[in-house]
Design a protein around this motif. Structure first.
Motif, PDB file in Angstrom:
ATOM      1  N   ASP A 213       0.840  -1.343  -0.155  1.00  0.00           N
ATOM      2  CA  ASP A 213       0.080  -0.027  -0.097  1.00  0.00           C
ATOM      3  C   ASP A 213       0.960   1.184  -0.032  1.00  0.00           C
ATOM      4  O   ASP A 213       0.632   2.344  -0.748  1.00  0.00           O
ATOM      5  N   LEU A 214       1.967   1.487   0.867  1.00  0.00           N
ATOM      6  CA  LEU A 214       2.824   2.530   0.856  1.00  0.00           C
ATOM      7  C   LEU A 214       3.523   2.804  -0.506  1.00  0.00           C
ATOM      8  O   LEU A 214       3.668   3.761  -0.962  1.00  0.00           O
ATOM      9  N   LYS A 215       3.886   1.645  -1.143  1.00  0.00           N
ATOM     10  CA  LYS A 215       4.601   1.685  -2.606  1.00  0.00           C
ATOM     11  C   LYS A 215       3.598   2.092  -3.356  1.00  0.00           C
ATOM     12  O   LYS A 215       4.053   3.119  -4.504  1.00  0.00           O
ATOM     13  N   SER A 216       2.465   1.737  -3.411  1.00  0.00           N
ATOM     14  CA  SER A 216       1.401   2.277  -4.177  1.00  0.00           C
ATOM     15  C   SER A 216       0.994   3.675  -4.045  1.00  0.00           C
ATOM     16  O   SER A 216       0.878   4.323  -5.269  1.00  0.00           O
ATOM     17  N   TYR A 217       0.818   3.861  -3.001  1.00  0.00           N
ATOM     18  CA  TYR A 217       0.614   5.564  -2.591  1.00  0.00           C
ATOM     19  C   TYR A 217       1.838   6.314  -3.085  1.00  0.00           C
ATOM     20  O   TYR A 217       1.577   7.439  -3.640  1.00  0.00           O
ATOM     21  N   LYS A 218       2.969   5.845  -2.895  1.00  0.00           N
ATOM     22  CA  LYS A 218       4.265   6.712  -3.382  1.00  0.00           C
ATOM     23  C   LYS A 218       4.087   6.905  -4.798  1.00  0.00           C
ATOM     24  O   LYS A 218       4.381   8.036  -5.389  1.00  0.00           O
TER      25      LYS A 218
ATOM     26  N   LEU B 218      -4.160   5.823   3.198  1.00  0.00           N
ATOM     27  CA  LEU B 218      -3.814   4.599   2.194  1.00  0.00           C
ATOM     28  C   LEU B 218      -4.917   3.821   1.835  1.00  0.00           C
ATOM     29  O   LEU B 218      -5.150   3.599   0.589  1.00  0.00           O
ATOM     30  N   TYR B 219      -6.051   3.836   2.687  1.00  0.00           N
ATOM     31  CA  TYR B 219      -7.260   2.802   2.279  1.00  0.00           C
ATOM     32  C   TYR B 219      -8.056   3.972   1.217  1.00  0.00           C
ATOM     33  O   TYR B 219      -8.631   3.172   0.349  1.00  0.00           O
ATOM     34  N   CYS B 220      -8.250   5.038   1.612  1.00  0.00           N
ATOM     35  CA  CYS B 220      -8.837   5.921   0.998  1.00  0.00           C
ATOM     36  C   CYS B 220      -8.459   6.138  -0.563  1.00  0.00           C
ATOM     37  O   CYS B 220      -8.963   6.428  -1.538  1.00  0.00           O
ATOM     38  N   ASP B 221      -7.015   6.113  -0.506  1.00  0.00           N
ATOM     39  CA  ASP B 221      -6.426   6.315  -1.865  1.00  0.00           C
ATOM     40  C   ASP B 221      -6.626   5.160  -2.778  1.00  0.00           C
ATOM     41  O   ASP B 221      -6.839   5.298  -4.049  1.00  0.00           O
TER      42      ASP B 221
END
Length: 70
Positions: free
Chosen positions: A34-39, A54-57
């Motif tokens: 999730d962190l890598k996708s957000y980044k 992260l969830y809402c993104d």
């Protein structure tokens, strides 16, 4: 305050531990993904997002992520 890069590094270090329980490994792997996708989606942001962010993104149409304006 740590940033997203530090959080990713910490999660990767945790995953290097061979004694990590399978449940914790799954949790950290999911968080890391999730962190890598957000980044990737927010390259200009450096702060460490919360789990709700992260969830809402990843799920902008979820009921928990709706924003109401008057």
């Amino acid at each position: 305050m740590r940033n997203i890069n530090q959080h990713i590094e910490e999660d990767e270090k945790i995953l290097d531990d061979p004694t990590l329980s399978p449940q914790m490994r799954r949790h950290v792997e999911g968080e890391l993904a999730d962190l890598k996708s957000y980044k990737e989606r927010h390259p200009g942001e450096d702060y460490d997002p919360t789990s709700l962010e992260l969830y809402c993104d990843a799920n902008p149409d979820a009921e928990e992520c709706r924003i109401y304006e008057d």
